[in-house]
Each structure stands twice: as C-alpha cells, then as structure tokens.
Scaffold this motif. Structure first.
Motif, PDB file in Angstrom:
ATOM      1  N   ARG A  73      12.229   1.865   0.701  1.00  0.00           N
ATOM      2  CA  ARG A  73      12.047   3.156   1.311  1.00  0.00           C
ATOM      3  C   ARG A  73      12.415   4.319   0.651  1.00  0.00           C
ATOM      4  O   ARG A  73      11.922   5.453   1.608  1.00  0.00           O
TER       5      ARG A  73
ATOM      6  N   ASP B   7       5.907  -3.657   6.698  1.00  0.00           N
ATOM      7  CA  ASP B   7       6.747  -3.009   6.624  1.00  0.00           C
ATOM      8  C   ASP B   7       8.033  -3.832   6.140  1.00  0.00           C
ATOM      9  O   ASP B   7       8.585  -4.763   6.436  1.00  0.00           O
TER      10      ASP B   7
ATOM     11  N   ASP C 121       0.968  -0.851  -0.320  1.00  0.00           N
ATOM     12  CA  ASP C 121       0.509  -0.284  -0.033  1.00  0.00           C
ATOM     13  C   ASP C 121       1.048   1.465  -0.337  1.00  0.00           C
ATOM     14  O   ASP C 121       2.025   1.365   0.072  1.00  0.00           O
ATOM     15  N   ARG C 122       0.264   2.245   0.214  1.00  0.00           N
ATOM     16  CA  ARG C 122       0.814   3.670   0.030  1.00  0.00           C
ATOM     17  C   ARG C 122       1.922   3.948   1.149  1.00  0.00           C
ATOM     18  O   ARG C 122       2.216   5.287   1.120  1.00  0.00           O
ATOM     19  N   PHE C 123       1.240   3.162   2.229  1.00  0.00           N
ATOM     20  CA  PHE C 123       2.767   3.494   3.421  1.00  0.00           C
ATOM     21  C   PHE C 123       3.514   2.246   3.864  1.00  0.00           C
ATOM     22  O   PHE C 123       3.830   1.992   4.357  1.00  0.00           O
ATOM     23  N   ALA C 124       3.593   1.514   2.355  1.00  0.00           N
ATOM     24  CA  ALA C 124       4.756   0.790   1.865  1.00  0.00           C
ATOM     25  C   ALA C 124       4.331  -0.800   2.807  1.00  0.00           C
ATOM     26  O   ALA C 124       4.875  -1.259   3.204  1.00  0.00           O
ATOM     27  N   ARG C 125       3.309  -0.637   3.214  1.00  0.00           N
ATOM     28  CA  ARG C 125       3.208  -2.484   3.982  1.00  0.00           C
ATOM     29  C   ARG C 125       2.663  -3.396   2.728  1.00  0.00           C
ATOM     30  O   ARG C 125       2.330  -2.860   1.883  1.00  0.00           O
TER      31      ARG C 125
END
Length: 66
Positions: free
Chosen positions: A64, A55, A28-32
């Motif tokens: 990241r 993550d 997702d956009r939160f890198a999960r």
C-alpha cells in the motif's frame, strides 16, 4: 497484423509458472490480485480462487505504500 495469444498459450504459461518455487503474484493498478501461481498459494496460505480479486494489502501491507 498483431497476433493474439490463444487460450492454449495461457494454459502453458500457467503450467510453467506453477512449476516455479518462487511465488508470483500479479496485481492490477488498484492492488487487487489478478493472478498467482501455486507457490503464492502456499506462501499466503490461501487458495488461488480466494486470492483472486482480493486486496493484496491484506496479505502484504507494505504494498500500500508503493
């Protein structure tokens, strides 16, 4: 009227992706991690259940920097 995907569609999609020898990891956009196939499980050395929600930077630090 837009059509919505049925649960059966997602089951077929997962089955097809699990046949791939290439790792597929959806984040997702939160890198999960939202989803991964069985080749990704082998590559990461971790079960799908443990990967989901984690993550992706723990496994792929270069993500990241994106």
């Amino acid at each position: 009227m837009p059509r919505t995907a049925t649960p059966n569609f997602y089951a077929h999609l997962q089955t097809a992706a699990d046949l791939l020898t290439t790792s597929v990891i959806v984040i997702d956009r939160f890198a999960r991690v939202c989803w991964c196939n069985s080749a990704a499980e082998v590559l990461m050395g971790c079960s799908r259940r443990n990967l989901k929600g984690s993550d992706v930077g723990l496994f792929l630090p270069q993500v990241r920097d994106w």
